[in-house]
Motif scaffolding. Structure first.
Motif, PDB file in Angstrom:
ATOM      1  N   ALA A   2       0.847  -1.197   0.000  1.00 46.51           N
ATOM      2  CA  ALA A   2       0.000   0.000   0.000  1.00 46.51           C
ATOM      3  C   ALA A   2       0.880   1.243   0.000  1.00 46.51           C
ATOM      4  N   VAL A  63      -3.680   4.109  -0.100  1.00 53.27           N
ATOM      5  CA  VAL A  63      -4.236   3.774  -1.404  1.00 53.27           C
ATOM      6  C   VAL A  63      -3.481   2.599  -2.008  1.00 53.27           C
ATOM      7  N   ASP A  64      -4.018   2.082  -3.110  1.00 59.19           N
ATOM      8  CA  ASP A  64      -3.347   1.009  -3.835  1.00 59.19           C
ATOM      9  C   ASP A  64      -1.983   1.489  -4.323  1.00 59.19           C
ATOM     10  N   ASP A  65      -1.066   0.549  -4.445  1.00 58.93           N
ATOM     11  CA  ASP A  65       0.287   0.878  -4.880  1.00 58.93           C
ATOM     12  C   ASP A  65       0.273   1.531  -6.263  1.00 58.93           C
ATOM     13  N   GLU A  66       0.931   2.679  -6.361  1.00 56.25           N
ATOM     14  CA  GLU A  66       1.085   3.419  -7.627  1.00 56.25           C
ATOM     15  C   GLU A  66       2.493   4.008  -7.621  1.00 56.25           C
ATOM     16  N   PHE A  76      -1.251  13.099  -9.660  1.00 58.13           N
ATOM     17  CA  PHE A  76      -2.311  12.212  -9.208  1.00 58.13           C
ATOM     18  C   PHE A  76      -3.289  12.918  -8.269  1.00 58.13           C
ATOM     19  N   PRO A  88      -9.664   3.774  -2.926  1.00 53.62           N
ATOM     20  CA  PRO A  88      -8.374   3.080  -2.860  1.00 53.62           C
ATOM     21  C   PRO A  88      -7.460   3.325  -4.064  1.00 53.62           C
ATOM     22  N   THR A  89      -7.991   3.858  -5.147  1.00 51.03           N
ATOM     23  CA  THR A  89      -7.211   4.015  -6.368  1.00 51.03           C
ATOM     24  C   THR A  89      -6.970   5.496  -6.656  1.00 51.03           C
ATOM     25  N   LEU A  90      -5.719   5.831  -6.973  1.00 48.81           N
ATOM     26  CA  LEU A  90      -5.403   7.198  -7.371  1.00 48.81           C
ATOM     27  C   LEU A  90      -5.838   7.430  -8.815  1.00 48.81           C
ATOM     28  N   THR A  91      -6.188   8.663  -9.124  1.00 48.64           N
ATOM     29  CA  THR A  91      -6.564   9.065 -10.472  1.00 48.64           C
ATOM     30  C   THR A  91      -5.425   9.856 -11.080  1.00 48.64           C
ATOM     31  N   ARG A  92      -5.042   9.495 -12.308  1.00 46.04           N
ATOM     32  CA  ARG A  92      -4.042  10.310 -13.013  1.00 46.04           C
ATOM     33  C   ARG A  92      -4.767  11.532 -13.548  1.00 46.04           C
TER      34      ARG A  92
END
Length: 178
Positions: A2, A63-66, A76, A88-92
């Motif tokens: 994470a 958040v999820d790994d990015e 992001f 949980p998810t980042l937005t580009r």
């Protein structure tokens, strides 16, 4: 794995990211950044302008790994669910291209995006000024590509500028007052 991110509560921009092993990051943003998170940009041949983001305007999320967020966090954003919690998810976020960007005049900071938003988009901007920082807030109107936020600056100066416009990557750069 994470990822822990620090983001602006008003626009959702990720302004810092860290990957931890072992114990998790504190949920209290002030425990991570102190009173303010300093954003730094070189201006005027090596002088550094510091633009502090007040901890009261920041939040923390796991958040999820990015991996790209560790290299370019301002690219992001965090989206909030209907309950106001980060997903949980980042937005580009959209990038600044095709003449989009900022322009400083003695009376204001003009922000121009390439594509007009469908809904009004919150904008927060910080402009360095000697020992102070101007904090500007407003909205990019729906179906408009430009907004000017009032600020009083001396002509010909160079300033560090941080622009956080909802939906667009954060912009941290030097700007000349024209």
């Amino acid at each position: 794995m994470a990822l822990t991110v620090v983001y602006t509560a008003g626009t959702g921009h990720v302004v810092g990211a860290l990957a931890l092993t072992g114990a998790g990051a504190p949920a209290d943003v002030a425990a991570l950044v102190g009173r303010a998170l300093p954003m730094r940009v070189c201006v005027d041949q090596g002088r550094v302008a510091t633009l502090p983001l007040n901890a009261g305007n920041l939040a923390v999320a796991v958040v999820d790994d990015e991996p790209a967020a560790l290299v370019d966090p301002l690219a992001f954003g965090v989206e909030l669910n209907p309950e106001g919690r980060p997903g949980p998810t980042l937005t580009r976020l959209a990038t600044w291209t095709g003449g989009a960007g900022v322009a400083l005049t003695p009376n204001g900071l003009t922000i121009t995006v390439q594509v007009a938003p469908a809904r009004p988009a919150k904008v927060v901007a910080l402009v360095s000024a000697d020992q102070d920082t101007h904090v500007l807030a407003g909205e990019l109107p729906a179906q408009q590509t430009r907004v000017t936020l009032p600020v009083s600056l001396d002509a010909g100066g160079k300033h560090g500028v941080l622009v956080l416009a909802a939906g667009w990557a954060g912009l941290l750069e030097e700007a000349n007052v024209t």
